[in-house]
Design a protein around this motif. Structure first.
Motif, short mmCIF file in Angstrom:
data_model
loop_
_atom_site.label_atom_id
_atom_site.label_comp_id
_atom_site.label_asym_id
_atom_site.label_seq_id
_atom_site.Cartn_x
_atom_site.Cartn_y
_atom_site.Cartn_z
N GLU A 74 0.81 -1.21 0.00
CA GLU A 74 0.00 0.00 0.00
C GLU A 74 0.85 1.27 0.00
N TYR A 75 2.13 1.13 0.32
CA TYR A 75 3.04 2.29 0.25
C TYR A 75 3.35 2.68 -1.20
N PHE A 76 2.95 1.83 -2.14
CA PHE A 76 3.25 2.06 -3.55
C PHE A 76 1.96 2.09 -4.37
N PRO A 77 1.11 3.10 -4.15
CA PRO A 77 -0.21 3.10 -4.81
C PRO A 77 -0.15 3.15 -6.32
N ASN A 78 0.95 3.66 -6.87
CA ASN A 78 1.05 3.77 -8.33
C ASN A 78 1.30 2.43 -9.01
N VAL A 79 1.78 1.43 -8.25
CA VAL A 79 2.11 0.15 -8.88
C VAL A 79 1.41 -1.05 -8.25
N VAL A 80 0.73 -0.85 -7.12
CA VAL A 80 0.18 -1.99 -6.39
C VAL A 80 -0.78 -2.81 -7.26
N ASN A 81 -1.47 -2.18 -8.19
CA ASN A 81 -2.42 -2.89 -9.04
C ASN A 81 -1.86 -3.21 -10.42
N HIS A 82 -0.55 -3.09 -10.57
CA HIS A 82 0.07 -3.35 -11.86
C HIS A 82 -0.08 -4.82 -12.23
N PRO A 83 -0.44 -5.14 -13.48
CA PRO A 83 -0.60 -6.54 -13.88
C PRO A 83 0.71 -7.32 -13.90
N ARG A 84 1.84 -6.63 -13.80
CA ARG A 84 3.15 -7.27 -13.74
C ARG A 84 3.89 -6.70 -12.52
N LEU A 85 3.44 -7.07 -11.35
CA LEU A 85 3.93 -6.40 -10.15
C LEU A 85 5.33 -6.83 -9.73
N GLU A 86 5.53 -8.09 -9.40
CA GLU A 86 6.76 -8.46 -8.70
C GLU A 86 8.00 -8.35 -9.58
N ILE A 87 8.01 -8.98 -10.74
CA ILE A 87 9.22 -8.95 -11.57
C ILE A 87 9.44 -7.55 -12.15
N GLN A 88 8.41 -6.98 -12.74
CA GLN A 88 8.54 -5.70 -13.44
C GLN A 88 8.90 -4.56 -12.49
N GLN A 89 8.35 -4.60 -11.27
CA GLN A 89 8.54 -3.48 -10.36
C GLN A 89 9.60 -3.75 -9.29
N HIS A 90 9.88 -5.01 -8.99
CA HIS A 90 10.83 -5.26 -7.90
C HIS A 90 12.02 -6.13 -8.33
N SER A 91 11.78 -7.32 -8.81
CA SER A 91 12.90 -8.20 -9.19
C SER A 91 13.75 -7.62 -10.30
N ILE A 92 13.22 -6.63 -11.04
CA ILE A 92 14.03 -5.94 -12.04
C ILE A 92 15.32 -5.42 -11.42
N HIS A 93 15.27 -4.99 -10.15
CA HIS A 93 16.48 -4.52 -9.47
C HIS A 93 17.56 -5.61 -9.49
N TYR A 94 17.16 -6.83 -9.18
CA TYR A 94 18.14 -7.91 -9.03
C TYR A 94 18.55 -8.48 -10.39
N ILE A 95 17.63 -8.49 -11.34
CA ILE A 95 17.98 -8.90 -12.70
C ILE A 95 19.05 -7.96 -13.25
N ASP A 96 18.83 -6.66 -13.10
CA ASP A 96 19.80 -5.68 -13.57
C ASP A 96 21.11 -5.79 -12.79
N LEU A 97 21.00 -6.06 -11.49
CA LEU A 97 22.20 -6.20 -10.66
C LEU A 97 23.07 -7.36 -11.12
N ILE A 98 22.46 -8.52 -11.31
CA ILE A 98 23.21 -9.69 -11.76
C ILE A 98 23.85 -9.42 -13.11
N ARG A 99 23.11 -8.80 -14.02
CA ARG A 99 23.67 -8.45 -15.33
C ARG A 99 24.90 -7.57 -15.18
N SER A 100 24.88 -6.64 -14.21
CA SER A 100 26.00 -5.71 -14.06
C SER A 100 27.28 -6.42 -13.64
N PHE A 101 27.15 -7.62 -13.07
CA PHE A 101 28.32 -8.43 -12.70
C PHE A 101 28.65 -9.46 -13.76
N LEU A 102 27.63 -10.10 -14.32
CA LEU A 102 27.84 -11.29 -15.15
C LEU A 102 27.54 -11.10 -16.62
N GLY A 103 26.94 -9.97 -17.00
CA GLY A 103 26.53 -9.79 -18.39
C GLY A 103 25.20 -10.47 -18.67
#
Length: 356
Positions: A170-199
């Motif tokens: 509920e702290y994120f009202p702009n994305v809480v109802n997004h049809p692609r919530l977890e990967i698109q809004q959160h796990s993207i951080h870690y996907i990009d992070l791993i890429r920054s180390f491993l390509g």
């Protein structure tokens, strides 16, 4: 051991003009810029009163009625900080002067088609454009990168991100109802992070799941990024662990042939209050029992990592760095992996043959 983990600041303190005055601006962008001594010269927002309130809090001298008014007043060496929702990126980028410098809030689009539209306008207008994938610049990430790049833990063969936390969406009202919530809004951080180390990985395997007691599209995900037979790169996120703090987890871990590193992501524990970060490393020494060292690092993911993305853009524009670390040309690959993760989720796994 002295760890180098702070981003290098630009020589020229270019004026920053912020487009949008949402929570991320108040909570992260502006506190980070104040800490770094950056010059925030102006702000605009669709609801002007919100921009006025933010300007008063952070002593921003100019509040503009519109993006067009801001652009007309901004000097040639301005850096624009675009903090709107992704569906507004393309139209706003079209308004910027050709060859302007701009930092764009992540994610780079709600869908991959939108990502490619953003890339196209940046290329056509020759914008010096970066995406605010700021986790790359978190102090514990920078410290880990220093150890790994200097060979202290040997050859990296295991990279794990694990969350077992409770996230109050509920702290994120702009994305809480997004049809692609977890990967698109959160796990993207870690996907990009791993890429920054491993390509870029060869393949992606992913499953993202709903909570049966909630209306959100997804709150738990497991993603495997496939690099080789020896490299394990895995993201496990569970935002539904609401059973007290005792068994909650929030960490990034790297293992190599000579040692290991583990960083606690304190921000995500007891959100939004957070817990202290913890940075530890273990370097194997022949004839000695493994020993973990703890290092106190100054700063955290929020807001300090936001210094890194802006500093990287400014240094690239002024010519003191020839690498724009989170450029749109680079982050488009992170978004391609996000899209592949959803394709993997939708296509499903292999059905076992049970009747033998």
């Amino acid at each position: 051991m002295e760890l180098i983990y702070k981003p290098e600041l630009p020589k020229e303190n270019r004026p920053i003009y912020i487009i949008g005055a949402g929570g991320i601006v108040r909570d992260a962008h502006l506190p980070a810029y104040k800490k770094a001594g950056f010059n925030v010269a102006g702000i605009t927002n669709r609801t002007k009163q919100r921009a006025i309130d933010v300007a008063e809090t952070f002593n921003i001298p100019n509040v503009y009625d519109s993006v067009q008014d801001m652009i007309a007043d901004a000097p040639e060496n301005a850096v624009f900080d675009l903090t709107l929702m992704p569906n507004q990126f393309v139209a706003t980028l079209e308004l910027l002067p050709d060859e302007a410098a701009v930092l764009i809030q992540k994610p780079m689009g709600d869908y991959y088609e939108q990502t490619l539209e953003i890339l196209e306008v940046c290329r056509r207008k020759k914008l010096k454009a970066a995406i605010n994938c700021q986790m790359r610049f978190a102090p514990y990430i920078m410290a880990a990168k220093y150890l790994i790049e200097n060979g202290f833990i040997g050859e990296l063969y295991d990279f794990e991100v694990r969350l077992s936390i409770y996230t109050p969406w509920e702290y994120f009202p702009n994305v809480v109802n997004h049809p692609r919530l977890e990967i698109q809004q959160h796990s993207i951080h870690y996907i990009d992070l791993i890429r920054s180390f491993l390509g870029n990985p060869k393949k992606v395997y992913s499953k993202t799941l709903k909570n049966p007691a909630k209306t959100m599209s997804s709150t738990r995900t497991t993603t495997i990024m496939d690099y080789s037979d020896s490299m394990r790169a895995i993201i496990n996120t569970n935002h539904d662990h609401n059973f007290g703090e005792k068994n909650q987890e929030s960490f990034v871990k790297w293992e190599g042939t000579k040692g290991a590193i583990k960083a606690r992501i304190g921000l995500l524990l007891d959100y939004p209050n957070g817990k202290p970060d913890l940075f530890q490393y273990c370097i194997i020494k022949e004839g000695e029992a493994p020993k973990w060292e703890e290092v106190d690092l100054e700063g955290s993911w929020f807001p300090d990592a936001f210094v890194g993305t802006m500093a990287s853009l400014m240094r690239y524009v002024e010519g003191t760095s020839d690498v724009l670390h989170t450029s749109v040309e680079d982050v488009v690959h992170s978004m391609a992996i996000v899209e592949a993760a959803y394709d993997s989720n939708n296509d499903g796994g292999v059905t076992p043959i049970y009747n033998i």
